[in-house]
Design an enzyme around this catalytic site. Structure first.
Site, mmCIF file in Angstrom:
data_model
loop_
_atom_site.group_PDB
_atom_site.id
_atom_site.type_symbol
_atom_site.label_atom_id
_atom_site.label_comp_id
_atom_site.label_asym_id
_atom_site.label_seq_id
_atom_site.Cartn_x
_atom_site.Cartn_y
_atom_site.Cartn_z
ATOM 1 N N LYS A 180 1.002 -1.122 -0.046
ATOM 2 C CA LYS A 180 0.151 0.038 0.063
ATOM 3 C C LYS A 180 0.830 1.206 0.028
ATOM 4 O O LYS A 180 1.667 1.628 1.049
ATOM 5 C CB LYS A 180 -0.958 0.033 1.192
ATOM 6 C CG LYS A 180 -1.876 1.251 1.116
ATOM 7 C CD LYS A 180 -2.537 1.588 2.333
ATOM 8 C CE LYS A 180 -1.891 2.448 3.131
ATOM 9 N NZ LYS A 180 -1.705 3.915 2.502
ATOM 10 N N GLU A 255 9.740 -0.194 11.301
ATOM 11 C CA GLU A 255 10.414 1.033 10.918
ATOM 12 C C GLU A 255 9.977 2.138 11.148
ATOM 13 O O GLU A 255 8.942 2.770 10.595
ATOM 14 C CB GLU A 255 11.099 0.967 9.404
ATOM 15 C CG GLU A 255 11.838 -0.026 9.072
ATOM 16 C CD GLU A 255 13.194 -0.159 9.475
ATOM 17 O OE1 GLU A 255 13.689 0.765 10.292
ATOM 18 O OE2 GLU A 255 14.051 -1.043 9.131
ATOM 19 N N CYS A 289 13.196 10.190 8.558
ATOM 20 C CA CYS A 289 13.106 9.309 10.000
ATOM 21 C C CYS A 289 14.227 9.275 10.754
ATOM 22 O O CYS A 289 14.558 9.207 12.137
ATOM 23 C CB CYS A 289 12.610 7.655 9.670
ATOM 24 S SG CYS A 289 13.402 7.086 8.585
ATOM 25 N N GLU A 385 9.439 13.732 17.793
ATOM 26 C CA GLU A 385 9.776 13.865 16.407
ATOM 27 C C GLU A 385 9.017 15.170 15.907
ATOM 28 O O GLU A 385 7.749 15.078 15.869
ATOM 29 C CB GLU A 385 9.726 12.703 15.882
ATOM 30 C CG GLU A 385 10.156 12.412 14.379
ATOM 31 C CD GLU A 385 9.733 11.227 13.493
ATOM 32 O OE1 GLU A 385 8.476 10.467 13.481
ATOM 33 O OE2 GLU A 385 10.431 10.584 13.026
#
Ligand code: NAD
Length: 491
Positions: A180, A255, A289, A385
């Protein structure tokens, strides 16, 4: 309005065919540099996921990939890489318009994606089991067996590279894939399907569809007929996916996010630190990331470092990637709101913005490259983050404190050390809790180097030979050769 430089409607690739969504829906795709619609994609929902999983299952059951000679499967994967390379310029333009990257950056993306297929294509015939000695009368060996249907869910920041690394590994090990793509920038992933089609990958081995996370993504992660999940994205979504995976006890590669810090020791080469930091936090507008979103600097060089990095940030050009600017847009309006809100909160909590801190006016979702000094560990900007071009600088006096600050978040994806002293580098690398440690260059590494998180950054490894181990499960085969130990062959 759509952009005439690229195809204006993109279908899903399921069972070797390009098809509309089962429910006929579409998702509008915007250029983040202008806010204008550039294309539409077929919006996959549960019915499309069912079709794609069935196609992958049928292909896996037919044993087409597993029964191929590994060398032949390797050639097929290598050919996908070659086709990706041939498509690289087309991919670069699409990725630039869809994702906001510069043309150069987007071309690098395409080439890196191609490289994943060549890297893992070359590994296909080198996956070996072991012979385990059990004494006379027995033969025992292990086989690295594929899981079956690998469900893969990809984020918007590097959709092509992230999809390529997972699809390449899955095919190299004989799995079939349903992937996806991210609803905010799905277009480049279709080129993987295109390259597979051109390379003669059997229908159903790779299926690529786009849909929203809450319906299409959730339907895929909870599908009763998948065997393996590869998820790259936020911690919160990762947790939802893990809950679904727990129902069926599925193996997952997770991840997730990061809040990675580079430690600047007083003997570091400050030119090197400045250049590496700019690349570490401002490339892809910080939507990385593994970004170096924190710098932990020794008091002796702190003032100079703050000045240098603030000056570097202020010197960067901001604008559409197609114009080759240093900093492109953030992916969406909501992402820009989120990043700016982090900056406002940082100021309220006492951090000083020595560069940037605000959005740019006008069309598109542009954020100033931002540097905060005076950041303390309790501040949100030191812990959470941001996923934007925002650096938080912290100060330390002794090495143990530097390690404590660097390790002091819930994340553990990457870490960095800047020093000319190898002993200091090893000492710090040993103590940093992270999946990857960069010494004197943020992002030192490549397709060949294992990548993945510790703590809330997730688990499992992608990239490098290590990643292959996450796509196979060891099957042990023990054979009794005769009815009595040590017997001689008959006849
Ligand atoms: P996200 O978690 O919102 O979305 C990632 C993907 O998950 C998208 O395709 C989305 O549609 C899908 N999704 C959303 N909800 C879902 C659900 N309930 N079930 C199944 N799928 C669902 O993340 P994002 O905002 O697209 O990406 C940014 C995040 O990804 C950041 O936290 C970043 O650190 C992380 N990231 C990690 C890596 C890595 O390799 N560690 C790489 C890139 C990005």
């Amino acid at each position: 309005m759509t952009d005439t430089r690229i195809k204006t409607y993109w279908q899903n690739y399921i069972g070797g065919r390009w098809i509309d969504a089962a429910e006929g829906g579409r998702i509008a795709i915007e250029n983040p540099a202008t806010g204008e619609q550039i294309a539409e994609v077929a919006r996959a929902t549960r019915a499309d996921v069912d079709l794609a999983v069935a196609a992958a299952r049928a292909r896996f059951k037919a044993r087409t990939l597993i029964d191929m000679r590994p060398m032949t499967r390797g050639r097929m994967v290598l050919e996908i890489g070659r086709q990706m390379e041939l498509l690289a310029d087309e991919i670069a333009l699409v990725e630039c318009l869809d994702n906001g990257k510069t043309l150069g950056g987007a071309k690098n993306e395409a080439m890196a994606a191609s490289r994943y297929f060549t890297y893992y294509g070359g590994a296909t015939d080198k996956l070996e089991g072991r012979m385990i000695p059990l004494g006379a009368g027995y033969v025992d060996y292990t086989v690295p067996a594929p899981f079956g249907v690998s469900a893969q869910i990809v984020p918007w920041n590097f959709p092509l590279q992230i999809a390529a690394r997972s699809v390449a590994c899955a095919l190299a090990t004989g799995n079939c894939v349903v992937l996806k793509s991210p609803e905010l920038s799905p277009l480049s992933c279709y080129f993987i399907a295109e390259a597979c089609e051109r390379a003669g990958v059997p229908a159903g081995a790779v299926n690529i569809l786009c849909g929203y996370g809450h319906d299409c993504g959730a339907a895929l992660a909870s599908h009763p007929d998948i065997d393996h999940i590869v998820f790259t994205g936020s911690v919160k979504t990762g947790q939802n996916i893990l809950r679904a995976a727990a129902e069926r006890v599925l193996p997952c590669i997770m991840e997730l996010g990061g809040k990675s810090a580079g430690i600047v020791f007083p003997d570091a080469d400050l030119d090197q630190v400045t250049a590496s930091t700019a690349a570490g936090i401002f490339s892809n507008a910080g939507q990385v990331c593994s970004a170096q979103s924190r710098l932990v600097v020794h008091r002796k060089v702190h003032a100079e470092m703050v000045e240098r990095i603030a000056a570097k940030a202020a010197s960067l050009s901001i604008g559409p990637g197609i114009e080759g600017k240093d900093i492109g847009p953030l992916i969406s309006g909501p992402q820009l709101d989120k990043v700016e809100a982090f900056c406002l909160a940082a100021e309220q909590q006492g951090a000083q913005a020595v560069s940037g801190g605000r959005r740019l006016g006008g069309p598109g979702h542009f954020m100033q490259p931002t540097v905060f000094a005076g950041v303390t560990p309790d501040m949100t900007i030191a812990r959470e983050e941001v996923f934007g071009p925002v650096l938080a600088i912290q100060i330390f006096d002794d090495p143990e404190q530097a390690i404590e600050l660097a390790n002091g978040t819930e994340y553990g994806l990457c870490a960095g050390v800047y020093t000319k002293d190898l002993r200091t580098a090893h000492w710090a690398a040993d103590r940093l809790v992270a999946g990857q440690v960069f010494v004197n260059e943020w992002f030192a590494g490549g397709v060949e180097t294992p990548f993945g998180g510790t703590k809330r950054s997730g688990y499992g490894r992608e990239k490098g030979q290590e990643a292959l181990l996450n796509y196979v499960q060891t099957k042990n085969i023990g054979i009794r050769l005769d009815s009595g130990a040590g017997g001689r062959p008959g006849g």
